[in-house]
Design an enzyme around this catalytic site. Sequence first.
Site, PDB file in Angstrom:
ATOM      1  N   GLN A  51       9.125  14.679  -8.717  1.00 52.60           N
ATOM      2  CA  GLN A  51       8.105  14.343  -7.719  1.00 52.60           C
ATOM      3  C   GLN A  51       7.818  15.504  -6.771  1.00 52.60           C
ATOM      4  O   GLN A  51       6.795  15.499  -6.082  1.00 52.60           O
ATOM      5  CB  GLN A  51       8.528  13.105  -6.906  1.00 52.60           C
ATOM      6  CG  GLN A  51       8.524  11.829  -7.750  1.00 52.60           C
ATOM      7  CD  GLN A  51       8.848  10.628  -6.888  1.00 52.60           C
ATOM      8  OE1 GLN A  51      10.011  10.314  -6.666  1.00 52.60           O
ATOM      9  NE2 GLN A  51       7.820   9.958  -6.389  1.00 52.60           N
ATOM     10  N   CYS A  89       5.340   3.688  -5.019  1.00 55.34           N
ATOM     11  CA  CYS A  89       5.862   5.007  -5.377  1.00 55.34           C
ATOM     12  C   CYS A  89       5.118   6.056  -4.567  1.00 55.34           C
ATOM     13  O   CYS A  89       3.897   5.982  -4.440  1.00 55.34           O
ATOM     14  CB  CYS A  89       5.667   5.251  -6.875  1.00 55.34           C
ATOM     15  SG  CYS A  89       6.269   6.850  -7.432  1.00 55.34           S
ATOM     16  N   LEU A  90       5.853   7.028  -4.038  1.00 57.10           N
ATOM     17  CA  LEU A  90       5.226   8.097  -3.258  1.00 57.10           C
ATOM     18  C   LEU A  90       4.215   8.877  -4.105  1.00 57.10           C
ATOM     19  O   LEU A  90       3.297   9.475  -3.561  1.00 57.10           O
ATOM     20  CB  LEU A  90       6.305   9.046  -2.721  1.00 57.10           C
ATOM     21  CG  LEU A  90       7.321   8.414  -1.754  1.00 57.10           C
ATOM     22  CD1 LEU A  90       8.454   9.383  -1.463  1.00 57.10           C
ATOM     23  CD2 LEU A  90       6.640   7.964  -0.473  1.00 57.10           C
ATOM     24  N   HIS A 131      13.951   2.645 -10.899  1.00 59.10           N
ATOM     25  CA  HIS A 131      12.679   3.329 -10.625  1.00 59.10           C
ATOM     26  C   HIS A 131      12.867   4.848 -10.620  1.00 59.10           C
ATOM     27  O   HIS A 131      12.132   5.587 -11.280  1.00 59.10           O
ATOM     28  CB  HIS A 131      12.140   2.816  -9.281  1.00 59.10           C
ATOM     29  CG  HIS A 131      10.868   3.450  -8.831  1.00 59.10           C
ATOM     30  ND1 HIS A 131       9.716   2.712  -8.596  1.00 59.10           N
ATOM     31  CD2 HIS A 131      10.556   4.739  -8.546  1.00 59.10           C
ATOM     32  CE1 HIS A 131       8.757   3.541  -8.209  1.00 59.10           C
ATOM     33  NE2 HIS A 131       9.236   4.768  -8.154  1.00 59.10           N
ATOM     34  N   HIS A 135      11.844   8.096 -13.494  1.00 55.90           N
ATOM     35  CA  HIS A 135      11.042   9.297 -13.205  1.00 55.90           C
ATOM     36  C   HIS A 135      11.544  10.502 -14.003  1.00 55.90           C
ATOM     37  O   HIS A 135      10.771  11.371 -14.372  1.00 55.90           O
ATOM     38  CB  HIS A 135      11.144   9.656 -11.717  1.00 55.90           C
ATOM     39  CG  HIS A 135      10.112   9.014 -10.832  1.00 55.90           C
ATOM     40  ND1 HIS A 135       8.761   9.263 -10.968  1.00 55.90           N
ATOM     41  CD2 HIS A 135      10.223   8.170  -9.773  1.00 55.90           C
ATOM     42  CE1 HIS A 135       8.089   8.597 -10.029  1.00 55.90           C
ATOM     43  NE2 HIS A 135       8.960   7.909  -9.289  1.00 55.90           N
TER      44      HIS A 135
HETATM   45 NI    NI Z   1       8.488   6.679  -7.680  1.00 56.59          NI
END
Ligand code: NI
Length: 157
Positions: A51, A89-90, A131, A135
């Site tokens: 991310q 989610c960011l 979660h 990723h």
């Molecule tokens: Ni996320």
Amino acid sequence: MAIRKVRTEEDDVLRIKCKQVTEVNRGTRQLISDMFDTMYATNGVGLAAPQIGIVKRIVVIDDTQGNKMALVNPVFTLKEGEQDSNEGCLSLPGFRGRVKRPYKVQVKALNEDGMPVTINAEGFLSVILCHEIEHLDGILYKDVAFEYEPIPVEERE
Ligand code: NI
């Protein structure tokens, strides 16, 4: 203190299968520190390295109920039961969804000192672990959600 840019859906880095970390060193700890800074600055409860554009198997979590952890090379060793989660989610700002998740999980990983740790989690922490660890395989919760929708304007913060 370094807040990194959080990548959003259109960035292909979120779709890459991340690489195992071969050595937990000072660079790893600096990255983990930046990941915590970035997560707290964006009011997240978890953040995965891709991310912020780093394709390494590292996640950080703080469920705000006393469970704060950095996990390197995490793997599931148990998934049990079922629950329906509410997730965001960011990397998918403005959306929310619901996902079927195991109620209980066990995860083995290395901590920021390179020491083996075992995490036994249930409920909300189980959801966060699922979660974040997904990723690392390029999976976003929208891929596995049974509901996914924009957050109505009147409910946005
Ligand atoms: Ni996320």
